[in-house]
Design a protein around this motif. Structure first.
Motif, PDB file in Angstrom:
ATOM      1  N   GLY A   1       1.146   4.127  -2.863  1.00 37.55           N
ATOM      2  CA  GLY A   1       0.698   5.455  -2.624  1.00 37.55           C
ATOM      3  C   GLY A   1       1.741   6.351  -2.943  1.00 37.55           C
ATOM      4  O   GLY A   1       1.474   7.466  -3.465  1.00 37.55           O
TER       5      GLY A   1
ATOM      6  N   GLY B   1       1.638   7.105  -6.409  1.00 33.19           N
ATOM      7  CA  GLY B   1       0.060   7.626  -7.009  1.00 33.19           C
ATOM      8  C   GLY B   1      -0.468   6.636  -7.505  1.00 33.19           C
ATOM      9  O   GLY B   1      -1.404   7.248  -8.549  1.00 33.19           O
TER      10      GLY B   1
ATOM     11  N   ARG C   1       0.916  -1.178  -0.010  1.00 34.61           N
ATOM     12  CA  ARG C   1      -0.109  -0.151  -0.019  1.00 34.61           C
ATOM     13  C   ARG C   1       0.762   1.238  -0.026  1.00 34.61           C
ATOM     14  O   ARG C   1       0.690   2.117  -0.846  1.00 34.61           O
TER      15      ARG C   1
END
Length: 289
Positions: A137, A140, A133
């Motif tokens: 992130g 993006g 994750r």
């Protein structure tokens, strides 16, 4: 037309081998579309009597579309018994990456995507672990955590397929996704799922090939990228690479060296697929330069 940008397309062909195919295709493209042939590559399988060709061309003919091309190309394709595909340069493919808890291949793909090496839209990352994750992130890319257990496999795959359909995914990349996809899942994306296997297939299939290679005392280890089929680790091989090891290398050394190979063979396979440089036949592939 003022301001009109030429269309660029790739024509992929396979058919029975015979004389005159190359000339017939070149003459057709020039005659029908005043095409500029940017690149052409071909291959013959002498044993099976098959011919393969990739032609990249540009044209300013505004009428050129897949439907229009199909109509005017039908006669020539029928004469030479061609299987063929026409792919325009735009729009870029939508790609989903599946990953479990080993993140080295995902990190490599994200870096290459970030610097523009992979011509695609990296639309989402799907994982049965939360570990990716933060990496998703940082780059993006939307991240979807979908737990997978033996008891919920059908429900998991249904959720995954719905997600892929929602994002109009063209290619699924298994970047060390440690789950076996069902035949029904694979059938939705034929020749559109690429896996990396941490051995030089067909040797050492299964979940722990580095352990098996270490136990066998091999002097070379490898990694393999291949299309996924219904039979585990048996799909058409796209790319392989090897590195030499010695008696001084212990199991952690094999794993570390193998991960370097995995990054390379997977990224090459993805790049070649996105560039429409692969033709698959008889459980083999032709890779055009």
């Amino acid at each position: 037309m003022l301001g009109y940008m030429p269309k660029t397309a790739v024509l992929l062909i396979d058919c029975p081998d015979r004389r005159g195919i190359v000339a017939a295709i070149a003459n057709f493209l020039v005659r029908e579309y005043d095409a500029n042939i940017l690149n052409a590559d071909q291959h013959q399988d002498v044993e099976l009597g098959l011919f393969f060709m990739r032609v990249e061309f540009s044209t300013e003919n505004t009428a050129c579309s897949e439907d229009q091309f199909r109509q005017v190309f039908a006669s020539l394709a029928g004469e030479f018994r061609m299987n063929w595909r026409l792919i325009f340069a735009t729009p870029p493919a939508n790609v989903a990456v599946f990953v479990s808890h080993y993140l080295h291949c995902l990190a490599d793909l994200l870096d290459r995507y970030q610097i523009g090496e992979l011509n695609c839209n990296l639309s989402l990352i799907v994982s049965n672990h939360e570990g990716a994750r933060a990496l998703a992130g940082f780059h993006g890319v939307p991240f979807h955590y979908i737990p997978a257990t033996a008891g919920n496999k059908a429900a998991t795959e249904k959720q995954q397929l719905n997600l892929l359909a929602e994002h109009q995914i063209d290619l699924v990349v298994l970047a060390r996704y440690m789950q076996v996809l069902s035949p029904s899942f694979v059938s939705v994306y034929p020749q559109q799922i690429i896996n990396v296997h941490h051995s030089f297939l067909p040797a050492f299939t299964g979940a722990k090939p580095y352990h098996a290679a270490f136990a066998r005392g091999v002097k070379l280890i490898g990694a393999t990228s291949h299309y996924v089929t219904e039979v585990l680790d048996e799909g058409p091989i796209i790319e392989q690479d090897v590195t030499r090891i010695s008696q001084n290398d212990q199991l952690p050394d094999l794993i570390q060296k193998g991960r370097d190979l995995e990054r390379l063979v997977l990224s090459r396979a993805v790049r070649w697929h996105l560039g429409h440089r692969i033709l698959s036949y008889a459980n083999k592939t032709v890779i055009f330069a």
